[in-house]
Motif scaffolding. Structure first.
Motif, PDB file in Angstrom:
ATOM      1  N   GLY A   1       0.816  -1.217   0.000  1.00  0.00           N
ATOM      2  CA  GLY A   1       0.000   0.000   0.000  1.00  0.00           C
ATOM      3  C   GLY A   1       0.844   1.260   0.000  1.00  0.00           C
ATOM      4  O   GLY A   1       0.543   2.224  -0.715  1.00  0.00           O
ATOM      5  N   VAL A   2       1.912   1.256   0.792  1.00  0.00           N
ATOM      6  CA  VAL A   2       2.818   2.410   0.834  1.00  0.00           C
ATOM      7  C   VAL A   2       3.512   2.584  -0.514  1.00  0.00           C
ATOM      8  O   VAL A   2       3.616   3.698  -1.041  1.00  0.00           O
ATOM      9  CB  VAL A   2       3.844   2.269   1.981  1.00  0.00           C
ATOM     10  N   VAL A   3       3.963   1.493  -1.102  1.00  0.00           N
ATOM     11  CA  VAL A   3       4.630   1.549  -2.403  1.00  0.00           C
ATOM     12  C   VAL A   3       3.658   2.043  -3.478  1.00  0.00           C
ATOM     13  O   VAL A   3       4.017   2.861  -4.330  1.00  0.00           O
ATOM     14  CB  VAL A   3       5.238   0.176  -2.774  1.00  0.00           C
ATOM     15  N   ALA A   4       2.426   1.587  -3.430  1.00  0.00           N
ATOM     16  CA  ALA A   4       1.424   2.039  -4.406  1.00  0.00           C
ATOM     17  C   ALA A   4       1.156   3.528  -4.262  1.00  0.00           C
ATOM     18  O   ALA A   4       1.050   4.251  -5.266  1.00  0.00           O
ATOM     19  CB  ALA A   4       0.126   1.244  -4.241  1.00  0.00           C
ATOM     20  N   ALA A   5       1.047   4.015  -3.029  1.00  0.00           N
ATOM     21  CA  ALA A   5       0.828   5.454  -2.810  1.00  0.00           C
ATOM     22  C   ALA A   5       2.010   6.264  -3.330  1.00  0.00           C
ATOM     23  O   ALA A   5       1.824   7.305  -3.977  1.00  0.00           O
ATOM     24  CB  ALA A   5       0.600   5.731  -1.320  1.00  0.00           C
ATOM     25  N   ALA A   6       3.222   5.794  -3.064  1.00  0.00           N
ATOM     26  CA  ALA A   6       4.414   6.490  -3.550  1.00  0.00           C
ATOM     27  C   ALA A   6       4.437   6.498  -5.076  1.00  0.00           C
ATOM     28  O   ALA A   6       4.736   7.523  -5.700  1.00  0.00           O
ATOM     29  CB  ALA A   6       5.676   5.830  -3.003  1.00  0.00           C
ATOM     30  N   GLY A   7       4.091   5.388  -5.690  1.00  0.00           N
ATOM     31  CA  GLY A   7       4.063   5.300  -7.151  1.00  0.00           C
ATOM     32  C   GLY A   7       3.043   6.243  -7.763  1.00  0.00           C
ATOM     33  O   GLY A   7       3.314   6.901  -8.774  1.00  0.00           O
ATOM     34  N   THR A   8       1.881   6.349  -7.144  1.00  0.00           N
ATOM     35  CA  THR A   8       0.845   7.274  -7.612  1.00  0.00           C
ATOM     36  C   THR A   8       1.354   8.708  -7.554  1.00  0.00           C
ATOM     37  O   THR A   8       1.146   9.501  -8.476  1.00  0.00           O
ATOM     38  CB  THR A   8      -0.440   7.118  -6.776  1.00  0.00           C
ATOM     39  N   SER A   9       2.029   9.064  -6.464  1.00  0.00           N
ATOM     40  CA  SER A   9       2.585  10.412  -6.318  1.00  0.00           C
ATOM     41  C   SER A   9       3.617  10.704  -7.395  1.00  0.00           C
ATOM     42  O   SER A   9       3.604  11.768  -8.021  1.00  0.00           O
ATOM     43  CB  SER A   9       3.228  10.577  -4.941  1.00  0.00           C
ATOM     44  N   ILE A  10       4.502   9.769  -7.628  1.00  0.00           N
ATOM     45  CA  ILE A  10       5.559   9.934  -8.628  1.00  0.00           C
ATOM     46  C   ILE A  10       4.958  10.062 -10.031  1.00  0.00           C
ATOM     47  O   ILE A  10       5.373  10.914 -10.818  1.00  0.00           O
ATOM     48  CB  ILE A  10       6.559   8.755  -8.577  1.00  0.00           C
ATOM     49  N   GLU A  11       3.971   9.230 -10.335  1.00  0.00           N
ATOM     50  CA  GLU A  11       3.354   9.252 -11.661  1.00  0.00           C
ATOM     51  C   GLU A  11       2.729  10.606 -11.981  1.00  0.00           C
ATOM     52  O   GLU A  11       2.777  11.058 -13.120  1.00  0.00           O
ATOM     53  CB  GLU A  11       2.299   8.160 -11.775  1.00  0.00           C
ATOM     54  N   SER A  12       2.150  11.247 -10.982  1.00  0.00           N
ATOM     55  CA  SER A  12       1.473  12.523 -11.242  1.00  0.00           C
ATOM     56  C   SER A  12       2.452  13.709 -11.305  1.00  0.00           C
ATOM     57  O   SER A  12       2.087  14.779 -11.787  1.00  0.00           O
ATOM     58  CB  SER A  12       0.404  12.789 -10.185  1.00  0.00           C
TER      59      SER A  12
ATOM     60  N   SER B   1       0.087  11.152  -2.425  1.00  0.00           N
ATOM     61  CA  SER B   1      -0.917  10.172  -2.019  1.00  0.00           C
ATOM     62  C   SER B   1      -0.595   9.692  -0.615  1.00  0.00           C
ATOM     63  O   SER B   1       0.545   9.779  -0.160  1.00  0.00           O
ATOM     64  CB  SER B   1      -0.914   8.989  -2.991  1.00  0.00           C
ATOM     65  N   ASP B   2      -1.610   9.191   0.055  1.00  0.00           N
ATOM     66  CA  ASP B   2      -1.347   8.690   1.408  1.00  0.00           C
ATOM     67  C   ASP B   2      -1.782   7.240   1.542  1.00  0.00           C
ATOM     68  O   ASP B   2      -2.557   6.722   0.743  1.00  0.00           O
ATOM     69  CB  ASP B   2      -2.044   9.561   2.461  1.00  0.00           C
ATOM     70  N   PHE B   3      -1.249   6.627   2.565  1.00  0.00           N
ATOM     71  CA  PHE B   3      -1.646   5.280   2.946  1.00  0.00           C
ATOM     72  C   PHE B   3      -1.596   5.216   4.462  1.00  0.00           C
ATOM     73  O   PHE B   3      -0.620   5.663   5.072  1.00  0.00           O
ATOM     74  CB  PHE B   3      -0.705   4.221   2.343  1.00  0.00           C
ATOM     75  N   GLY B   4      -2.629   4.726   5.062  1.00  0.00           N
ATOM     76  CA  GLY B   4      -2.670   4.595   6.520  1.00  0.00           C
ATOM     77  C   GLY B   4      -2.612   5.926   7.239  1.00  0.00           C
ATOM     78  O   GLY B   4      -2.151   6.002   8.372  1.00  0.00           O
ATOM     79  N   GLY B   5      -3.039   6.991   6.569  1.00  0.00           N
ATOM     80  CA  GLY B   5      -3.035   8.310   7.191  1.00  0.00           C
ATOM     81  C   GLY B   5      -1.722   9.057   7.076  1.00  0.00           C
ATOM     82  O   GLY B   5      -1.591  10.161   7.593  1.00  0.00           O
ATOM     83  N   PHE B   6      -0.744   8.482   6.381  1.00  0.00           N
ATOM     84  CA  PHE B   6       0.546   9.145   6.197  1.00  0.00           C
ATOM     85  C   PHE B   6       0.779   9.370   4.714  1.00  0.00           C
ATOM     86  O   PHE B   6       0.651   8.450   3.909  1.00  0.00           O
ATOM     87  CB  PHE B   6       1.690   8.306   6.784  1.00  0.00           C
TER      88      PHE B   6
END
Length: 174
Positions: free
Chosen positions: A10-21, A143-148
């Motif tokens: 989930g953290v990796v997916a949130a980071a990837g979403t941020s990078i993609e945008s 993007s966030d995951f788990g509130g972070f």
């Protein structure tokens, strides 16, 4: 519980979403103009608190490696105002803050702006108090995951700025 599948993924997916945008939100001409302002500065003031602080500490590290004079505006003794007292129009600042906007970051950036120091900021909205006082500002939606919230896109932008500033300074010396 399988933490890898539930949390790390989930953290990796949130980071990837941020990078993609990131690349679709940063305009090349604004990036280049910000680099020119920052590259010609005698001293770069790096301003951030709370979750944004790791960005400026890494910038300080990178600029040290690039032989760029910096002042990390941070002190456990509360002497940030004194650290900024030497700032002039020949300098520039990078300020980083996201909602709910660390009030010391905003106050420090305002002091620098009042001293005539051009500000380049990394923030999350046109409504950020940093946007109105900045020569250039970059909007990052982490993007966030788990509130972070991830700092992945912010760190990528900061790294790109540091490298570009180093390159621009080399060009200016020639």
């Amino acid at each position: 519980m399988n933490f890898f599948n539930s949390i790390l993924s989930g953290v990796v997916a949130a980071a990837g979403t941020s990078i993609e945008s990131l690349s679709s939100t940063i305009r090349a001409e604004e990036f280049n103009e910000a680099v020119k302002i920052l590259a010609k500065a005698e001293t770069l003031y790096l301003v951030a608190q709370r979750r944004s602080f790791p960005i400026t500490t890494y910038l300080a590290y990178m600029f040290g490696k690039l032989k760029v004079k910096v002042q990390l505006v941070s002190s456990p003794f509360g002497v940030e105002v004194e650290q900024m007292a030497f700032a002039t129009k020949k300098d520039a600042a990078i300020a980083v803050s996201f909602a709910p906007y660390a009030s010391p970051t905003v106050a420090h950036a305002q002091l620098l702006e009042e001293a005539g120091v051009p500000i380049v900021s990394i923030t999350d909205s046109a409504f950020s108090p940093l946007a109105g006082i900045s020569k250039h500002w970059f909007e990052i939606a982490e993007s966030d995951f788990g509130g972070f919230r991830s700092l992945s896109a912010t760190m990528a932008l900061a790294t790109a700025l540091a490298i570009a500033i180093g390159e621009e300074r080399i060009v200016r010396r020639k």
